[in-house]
Design an enzyme around this catalytic site. Structure first.
Site, PDB file in Angstrom:
ATOM      1  N   HIS A   1      -7.562  -5.275  -0.397  1.00  0.00           N
ATOM      2  CA  HIS A   1      -6.348  -4.461  -0.424  1.00  0.00           C
ATOM      3  C   HIS A   1      -5.165  -5.104   0.304  1.00  0.00           C
ATOM      4  O   HIS A   1      -4.091  -4.519   0.340  1.00  0.00           O
ATOM      5  CB  HIS A   1      -6.661  -3.091   0.212  1.00  0.00           C
ATOM      6  CG  HIS A   1      -5.600  -2.060   0.001  1.00  0.00           C
ATOM      7  ND1 HIS A   1      -5.159  -1.680  -1.259  1.00  0.00           N
ATOM      8  CD2 HIS A   1      -4.887  -1.323   0.897  1.00  0.00           C
ATOM      9  CE1 HIS A   1      -4.218  -0.749  -1.130  1.00  0.00           C
ATOM     10  NE2 HIS A   1      -4.029  -0.527   0.152  1.00  0.00           N
TER      11      HIS A   1
ATOM     12  N   ASP B   1     -10.160  -4.059  -5.726  1.00  0.00           N
ATOM     13  CA  ASP B   1      -9.508  -3.382  -4.609  1.00  0.00           C
ATOM     14  C   ASP B   1     -10.095  -1.973  -4.508  1.00  0.00           C
ATOM     15  O   ASP B   1      -9.863  -1.143  -5.387  1.00  0.00           O
ATOM     16  CB  ASP B   1      -7.995  -3.332  -4.832  1.00  0.00           C
ATOM     17  CG  ASP B   1      -7.222  -2.707  -3.666  1.00  0.00           C
ATOM     18  OD1 ASP B   1      -7.840  -2.088  -2.790  1.00  0.00           O
ATOM     19  OD2 ASP B   1      -5.976  -2.844  -3.655  1.00  0.00           O
TER      20      ASP B   1
ATOM     21  N   SER C   1       0.832  -1.195   0.000  1.00  0.00           N
ATOM     22  CA  SER C   1       0.000   0.000   0.000  1.00  0.00           C
ATOM     23  C   SER C   1       0.875   1.257   0.000  1.00  0.00           C
ATOM     24  O   SER C   1       1.726   1.412  -0.878  1.00  0.00           O
ATOM     25  CB  SER C   1      -0.957  -0.045   1.194  1.00  0.00           C
ATOM     26  OG  SER C   1      -1.950   0.935   1.097  1.00  0.00           O
TER      27      SER C   1
END
Length: 267
Positions: free
Chosen positions: A245, A217, A95
């Site tokens: 995610h 996502d 991320s």
């Protein structure tokens, strides 16, 4: 300050192998990589850590001024690399850590020789010709909700971010991770994350790069993965058979296979 203690640095695996650094995302800690670790430790030296303000890091080292931008977190990475005297390491960032890795690699190219970007997003807000997945109003509402009731926000958003509604235990784990973070620190990290724009930094990446995206996502839609792949010359884009995610938790086998295949090709 002892950087290793500040960031709760853990070094494990094969001391003779190439070093792989595993970096967690917002609201998480190094425990998020526990399913990936077994796939790496036989062949690679693995470094895990917690960003200041996360996990078992030294909370007293947190500075709103330093961590109001991704550069502050990148400085953590640079200092960890220096403390361990890493050379040609592979930085695996989940991320927001994917962009932190881009910044760190640009500053110490001799220490970070390759990048793996897991569900990356260089910019979360839609722009002309760019889909980040959120409008500016969406992000403003998200941050307002987070700042007014962080525990409530965590309970609501964690299952959405995790996806996999048929496996509620995954959303519960992410919620618990979010809730373990100090709300004041989470507020700052969230603003730093969701208001960042690292699109221009992607063009400077000159190391082998793997971009991992999921089929669905809500935080980093597939248009984002395509953008990152196109922006980084020579990068490899892999779409995992995974949703949500956090594929290292929801689909560890597919995630680990993609990472290890990339590592083997680097040799």
């Amino acid at each position: 300050m002892d950087v290793k203690r500040r960031n709760n640095v853990t070094v494990t695996g094969n001391p003779l192998g190439r070093t792989v650094v595993l970096a967690h995302g917002f609201g998480c800690d190094q425990n998020m990589w526990r399913h990936t670790l077994p796939a790496l430790v036989d062949d690679y030296r693995v470094v895990l850590f917690d960003y200041v303000g996360s996990g078992r890091s030294d909370l007293s080292a947190f500075s709103e001024h330093r961590y109001a931008s991704l550069d502050g977190y990148a400085t953590d990475v640079v200092e960890i690399c220096a403390a361990l005297d890493l050379r040609d390491a592979v930085f695996v960032g989940h991320s927001v850590s994917a962009m932190i890795g881009v910044l760190a690699a640009g500053r110490v190219p001799s220490r970070i020789g390759a990048l793996v970007m897991v569900a990356p997003s260089p910019c979360y807000i839609d722009d002309d010709g760019y889909r980040g997945g959120f409008s500016a109003e969406d992000i403003d509402e998200l941050l307002t909700s987070l700042e007014s009731n962080y525990l409530g926000w965590s309970a609501t958003m964690a299952p959405v971010i995790m996806g996999n509604a048929d496996r509620p235990e995954l959303g519960e784990e992410l919620k618990n991770s979010f809730c373990a973070t100090d709300p004041d620190i989470a507020r700052i990290f969230a603003r730093t994350t969701f208001l960042s724009d690292s699109r221009q930094d992607l063009k400077g990446v000159g190391v082998p790069t793997l971009v991992l995206e999921c089929t669905q996502d809500v935080i980093a839609p597939r248009e984002v993965g395509a953008f990152v792949h196109q922006a980084i010359a020579g990068s490899t884009l892999v779409t995992l058979d995974a949703t949500g995610h956090c594929p290292q938790l929801s689909a560890p086998e597919a995630t680990n296979a993609a990472i290890t295949d990339f590592l083997v090709r680097l040799r």
